[in-house]
Design a protein around this motif. Structure first.
Motif, PDB file in Angstrom:
ATOM      1  N   ASN A 212      -1.083  -0.274 -10.767  1.00 55.02           N
ATOM      2  CA  ASN A 212       0.030  -0.481 -11.698  1.00 55.02           C
ATOM      3  C   ASN A 212      -0.400  -1.274 -12.937  1.00 55.02           C
ATOM      4  OD1 ASN A 212       2.399   0.715 -10.245  1.00 55.02           O
ATOM      5  ND2 ASN A 212       1.782  -0.772  -8.695  1.00 55.02           N
TER       6      ASN A 212
ATOM      7  N   SER B  73      -5.329  -4.644  -0.109  1.00 51.30           N
ATOM      8  CA  SER B  73      -4.175  -3.778  -0.356  1.00 51.30           C
ATOM      9  C   SER B  73      -3.386  -4.246  -1.570  1.00 51.30           C
ATOM     10  CB  SER B  73      -3.271  -3.757   0.889  1.00 51.30           C
ATOM     11  OG  SER B  73      -2.136  -2.946   0.674  1.00 51.30           O
TER      12      SER B  73
ATOM     13  N   SER C 188      -2.922  -2.065  -5.041  1.00 49.73           N
ATOM     14  CA  SER C 188      -1.593  -1.704  -5.573  1.00 49.73           C
ATOM     15  C   SER C 188      -1.394  -2.253  -6.982  1.00 49.73           C
ATOM     16  CB  SER C 188      -0.497  -2.248  -4.653  1.00 49.73           C
ATOM     17  OG  SER C 188      -0.587  -1.680  -3.367  1.00 49.73           O
TER      18      SER C 188
END
Length: 385
Positions: free
Chosen positions: A236, A228, A232
């Protein structure tokens, strides 16, 4: 790939059918000329199948090593357990060598704890190597790194360990001793001796099961956190793996501190508040407290404990249903948000579940704890991948 193969096969079939239909109006030379594409298409199918096999063989070497090490470790502890069985094949042998089983529990837990720590370390190496070779401007290619990790590590290694060891071997142990050697000894030794041996076995077995299950739960939670966190960060445009891992560790420490703080608040506001009394009236308070406690017990358990265990089991029922639906779906992208929510809720709930101190449970609660644990373990093992 599969669709293309099917089309190739259908095409080959249609050509063969047309050859048969036209057989009476064509000579041998024409038949050979028509059938040549069939051979070419069949060769294409074989080539594509070979390519597919090659794809499976070119799994990232770090992940392949993780899987290989797990298989070897499972084989190792299974062989060691067989040796314990051989040394405890009769009731008398079991009583004399019961420490061998206890040692197996401890050694197995240590080995798999160390294994999953190693997997975390190797996960860092995997992501570092992967981001070096990827086009960081191609989002699908970037996310392919995390998808590969999830499909071959997060969704495979903890589950394989659980099915083979935490559930598989522990179930075998229970059957071999409790439903085998100990049950057979019921009519051959005194009841007091049999009861003591059976009770000790169940206590040790239950503790070991909980420990081995906790390894599964922690491993899945930790590996999912890595997945996870990487997902993420990549989303970004952050590809600094060491920095990402530091952020993941910091977040876990913050969550652990928050959980500890909540636990202390619950203790201060609950147990200590209800037991704090002046020494002059301690006896009366204990009597009232005991009487009140007896009134609030549900099937011998504190209501808050039973409610948590029931809600935990209900969540796991829903979780298993969702995972089976997710794994069989042809459009998992539409379910991704729900999936991530389930994973987060699952991780949070498992942390709370693992924080239960079995030493604080009464006999009825410990029994219910073990029963729910076993039922949940069985349900988790039924998730299809």
């Amino acid at each position: 790939m599969k669709v293309k193969k099917i089309l190739v096969i259908l095409l080959a079939g249609s050509v063969v059918f047309s050859c048969i239909a036209c057989g009476s109006t064509t000579d041998d030379t024409e038949e050979v000329a028509v059938q040549e594409p069939v051979e070419d298409e069949v060769e294409e199918v074989v080539e594509e199948e070979d390519e597919s096999e090659d794809d499976s063989e070119t799994l990232d070497p770090i992940i392949a090593e993780m899987q290989s090490d797990l298989n070897a470790l499972i084989d190792e502890v299974t062989t060691e357990l067989d040796s314990v069985y051989s040394s405890t094949a009769t009731y008398d042998d079991y009583v004399e060598n019961t420490q061998l089983l206890t040692d197996w529990y401890d050694d197995t837990a240590d080995k798999f704890s160390e294994y999953f720590e190693q997997v975390e370390s190797e996960s860092v190496d995997y992501f570092k190597n992967a981001v070096e070779d990827v086009d960081k401007n191609d989002f699908e290619e970037v996310i392919g790194i995390t998808d590969t990790y999830f499909d071959n590590v997060v969704a495979v290694l903890p589950d394989q360990y659980f099915e083979a060891v935490a559930s598989g071997l522990t179930d075998d142990i229970y059957e071999y001793y409790d439903a085998g050697i100990l049950e057979d000894a019921f009519d051959t030794v005194s009841y007091d001796e049999w009861s003591a041996q059976s009770s000790d076995f169940y206590t040790n077995w239950s503790d070991a099961y909980s420990t081995l299950y906790e390894i599964f739960s922690t491993a899945y939670s930790d590996l999912y956190d890595i997945y996870s966190g990487m997902y993420s960060a990549f989303f970004n445009d952050n590809f600094d793996i060491d920095s990402i891992m530091e952020d993941i560790a910091a977040e876990k420490e913050a969550e652990a501190a928050e959980d500890e703080s909540e636990a202390e608040e619950n203790t201060d506001g609950g147990i200590e508040a209800t037991t704090g009394a002046d020494t002059d009236t301690a006896s009366d308070t204990e009597t009232e407290s005991g009487s009140e406690s007896d009134k609030t017990l549900v099937d011998g358990m504190h209501p808050e404990f039973k409610d948590f265990m029931d809600s935990y089991e209900q969540f796991m029922d829903d979780y298993v249903t969702f995972m089976n639906k997710y794994n069989s779906s042809s459009d998992v992208s539409s379910m991704l948000n729900d999936y991530l929510d389930y994973m987060q809720s699952y991780s949070d709930l498992m942390e709370k579940f693992d924080s239960i101190n079995q030493d604080d449970l009464n006999s009825a609660e410990l029994k219910y704890y073990s029963e729910v644990n076993l039922r949940v373990a069985q349900k988790l093992s039924e998730i299809s991948y």
